[in-house]
Design an enzyme around this catalytic site. Structure first.
Site, PDB file in Angstrom:
ATOM      1  CE  LYS A 208      -0.717  -7.343   4.476  1.00 35.02           C
ATOM      2  NZ  LYS A 208      -0.877  -7.059   5.895  1.00 35.02           N
TER       3      LYS A 208
ATOM      4  CB  THR B 178      -0.505  -8.169   9.239  1.00 33.57           C
ATOM      5  OG1 THR B 178      -1.687  -8.181  10.037  1.00 33.57           O
ATOM      6  CG2 THR B 178       0.087  -9.560   9.144  1.00 33.57           C
TER       7      THR B 178
ATOM      8  CE  LYS C  12      -3.170 -10.759  11.331  1.00 35.83           C
ATOM      9  NZ  LYS C  12      -4.588 -11.090  11.475  1.00 35.83           N
TER      10      LYS C  12
HETATM   11  P1  NAP Z   1      -6.937  -0.522   4.867  1.00 38.23           P
HETATM   12  O1  NAP Z   1      -8.373  -0.297   5.149  1.00 38.23           O
HETATM   13  O2  NAP Z   1      -6.502  -0.876   3.493  1.00 38.23           O
HETATM   14  O3  NAP Z   1      -6.136   0.783   5.375  1.00 38.23           O
HETATM   15  C1  NAP Z   1      -4.773   0.892   5.113  1.00 38.23           C
HETATM   16  C2  NAP Z   1      -4.209   2.159   5.751  1.00 38.23           C
HETATM   17  O4  NAP Z   1      -2.823   2.243   5.407  1.00 38.23           O
HETATM   18  C3  NAP Z   1      -4.860   3.462   5.245  1.00 38.23           C
HETATM   19  O5  NAP Z   1      -4.913   4.388   6.303  1.00 38.23           O
HETATM   20  C4  NAP Z   1      -3.869   3.905   4.173  1.00 38.23           C
HETATM   21  O6  NAP Z   1      -3.884   5.286   3.913  1.00 38.23           O
HETATM   22  C5  NAP Z   1      -2.564   3.541   4.831  1.00 38.23           C
HETATM   23  N1  NAP Z   1      -1.444   3.462   3.900  1.00 38.23           N
HETATM   24  C6  NAP Z   1      -1.260   2.563   2.900  1.00 38.23           C
HETATM   25  N2  NAP Z   1      -0.087   2.801   2.258  1.00 38.23           N
HETATM   26  C7  NAP Z   1       0.470   3.880   2.876  1.00 38.23           C
HETATM   27  C8  NAP Z   1       1.683   4.587   2.693  1.00 38.23           C
HETATM   28  N3  NAP Z   1       2.573   4.230   1.742  1.00 38.23           N
HETATM   29  N4  NAP Z   1       1.936   5.638   3.503  1.00 38.23           N
HETATM   30  C9  NAP Z   1       1.053   6.001   4.467  1.00 38.23           C
HETATM   31  N5  NAP Z   1      -0.119   5.361   4.694  1.00 38.23           N
HETATM   32  C10 NAP Z   1      -0.392   4.305   3.908  1.00 38.23           C
HETATM   33  O7  NAP Z   1      -6.333  -1.695   5.800  1.00 38.23           O
HETATM   34  P2  NAP Z   1      -6.955  -2.326   7.131  1.00 38.23           P
HETATM   35  O8  NAP Z   1      -7.968  -3.334   6.758  1.00 38.23           O
HETATM   36  O9  NAP Z   1      -7.262  -1.241   8.090  1.00 38.23           O
HETATM   37  O10 NAP Z   1      -5.673  -3.174   7.638  1.00 38.23           O
HETATM   38  C11 NAP Z   1      -4.550  -2.548   8.243  1.00 38.23           C
HETATM   39  C12 NAP Z   1      -3.577  -3.637   8.658  1.00 38.23           C
HETATM   40  O11 NAP Z   1      -4.206  -4.523   9.590  1.00 38.23           O
HETATM   41  C13 NAP Z   1      -3.072  -4.522   7.512  1.00 38.23           C
HETATM   42  O12 NAP Z   1      -1.741  -4.862   7.746  1.00 38.23           O
HETATM   43  C14 NAP Z   1      -3.962  -5.755   7.602  1.00 38.23           C
HETATM   44  O13 NAP Z   1      -3.322  -6.912   7.076  1.00 38.23           O
HETATM   45  C15 NAP Z   1      -4.165  -5.858   9.097  1.00 38.23           C
HETATM   46  N6  NAP Z   1      -5.415  -6.509   9.526  1.00 38.23           N
HETATM   47  C16 NAP Z   1      -6.593  -6.223   8.905  1.00 38.23           C
HETATM   48  C17 NAP Z   1      -7.758  -6.841   9.342  1.00 38.23           C
HETATM   49  C18 NAP Z   1      -9.094  -6.585   8.681  1.00 38.23           C
HETATM   50  O14 NAP Z   1     -10.019  -7.370   8.913  1.00 38.23           O
HETATM   51  N7  NAP Z   1      -9.255  -5.556   7.890  1.00 38.23           N
HETATM   52  C19 NAP Z   1      -7.718  -7.724  10.421  1.00 38.23           C
HETATM   53  C20 NAP Z   1      -6.507  -7.960  11.072  1.00 38.23           C
HETATM   54  C21 NAP Z   1      -5.354  -7.342  10.604  1.00 38.23           C
HETATM   55  P3  NAP Z   1      -4.855   5.910   2.764  1.00 38.23           P
HETATM   56  O15 NAP Z   1      -6.155   6.143   3.445  1.00 38.23           O
HETATM   57  O16 NAP Z   1      -4.159   7.138   2.341  1.00 38.23           O
HETATM   58  O17 NAP Z   1      -4.932   4.885   1.658  1.00 38.23           O
END
Ligand code: NAP
Length: 283
Positions: A241, A98, A173
């Site tokens: 965010k 997102t 979104k």
């Molecule tokens: P998350 O668990 O916090 O994972 C974030 C990922 O991004 C990790 O692989 C992290 O790597 C990587 N990352 C962060 N900063 C980085 C950088 N500077 N360079 C390279 N990699 C980086 O997040 P998530 O829950 O999977 O969500 C991912 C996206 O989907 C977000 O935009 C969120 O808003 C969206 N989303 C989430 C959900 C939900 O329910 N969780 C639902 C819909 C949409 P590391 O492992 O090294 O930290």
């Protein structure tokens, strides 16, 4: 279609089960994650990993990004050894994180300068739908790119919508996450108000869930509210965010500012890495 070699960047709460579903469906998937330990279970089960996003794009036909926020996605595109570090025309990059509509349009512009196709495809649905392959996928970009990606989206989600040009998927979104935030805040306030006046959490949630006000999210979050335990499915920092991005994208409705302030306050209290429902703890 399964002959397409896929690259997956970002093995967080969402990326991990999404990449696993593609592997289960028979795609060859190469993974990359900044923190290498998160690749281990994939490598142990036979997947390959790439040294960098640039390397991943070199060896794959389609590359997905599922990363925290705008800054993370830009870093993966534009960093040293990033996706755009070397000319690799003709590949398709799909951002499922997102991000703001502006960032999405920017990513599209820099991709096309490198003769790369780009789609935005943020998702509605959290970890459980990601595991079950029942996400709702909100797509912006050309119809040709969408048609190419559709069989892959069919593995990840219960349906994908092609909504229009780049930016429109991201706007959809942000809109749905505004409604999500309103639901979570409303549920937390309702349960706490009832509890203060002698109604148990179990009883109040049964009343909500059995009646017209119950919905998917109230049911999904009930057990965490009852147990007062909020391990992150959707981390609270990500909703802060998204609400900020919605404000920046022009959402100017009566409830957006108090809603943002409430979640931002919870974030400032140190609840950013807990689940969104940890808003309970800050109220
Ligand atoms: P998350 O668990 O916090 O994972 C974030 C990922 O991004 C990790 O692989 C992290 O790597 C990587 N990352 C962060 N900063 C980085 C950088 N500077 N360079 C390279 N990699 C980086 O997040 P998530 O829950 O999977 O969500 C991912 C996206 O989907 C977000 O935009 C969120 O808003 C969206 N989303 C989430 C959900 C939900 O329910 N969780 C639902 C819909 C949409 P590391 O492992 O090294 O930290």
């Amino acid at each position: 279609m399964n002959k397409l070699k896929l690259g997956w960047i970002g093995l967080g709460n969402m990326g991990n089960p999404m990449a696993k579903n593609l592997i289960k469906a028979g795609f060859e998937v190469v993974v990359f994650n900044r923190t290498k330990e998160k690749e281990t279970e994939f490598i142990e089960s036979g997947a390959k990993s790439a040294d960098s996003p640039q390397h991943l794009l070199e060896i794959c036909d389609v590359v997905f990004t599922m990363l925290s926020n705008d800054e993370a996605v830009k870093a993966v595109f534009e960093g040293e050894s990033g996706l755009l570090a070397k000319e690799q025309p003709g590949k398709l990059i799909i951002n499922m994180s997102t991000v703001s509509p502006d960032t999405s349009r920017y990513l599209s512009k820099i991709s096309s300068k490198h003769q790369l196709e780009f789609l935005e495809a943020p998702v509605s649905g959290s970890v459980k739908p990601a595991q079950d392959g029942t996400l709702i996928i909100l797509v912006g970009g050309t119809v040709e790119s969408y048609n190419k990606a559709k069989p892959i989206f069919d593995v990840l989600g219960k349906f994908s919508h092609h909504l229009g040009a780049i930016g429109v998927g991201s706007s959809a979104k942000l809109a749905i996450n505004y409604l999500l935030g309103l639901n979570l805040q409303g549920l937390a306030e309702t349960v706490l108000f009832a509890e203060k006046n002698g109604v148990s959490r179990e009883d109040m949630l049964a009343i909500v869930n059995e009646g017209a006000c119950g919905n998917g999210i109230t049911k999904l979050k009930s057990s965490s509210i009852i147990n007062n335990s909020f391990p992150a499915a959707f981390a609270l920092k990500h909703l802060v965010k998204d609400l900020r991005l919605a404000k920046e994208a022009g959402l100017d409705a009566p409830l957006i500012n108090p809603l943002f302030d409430s979640f931002n306050h919870a974030h400032d209290m140190g609840l950013g890495n807990e689940d969104v429902m940890a808003i309970m703890k800050s109220l």
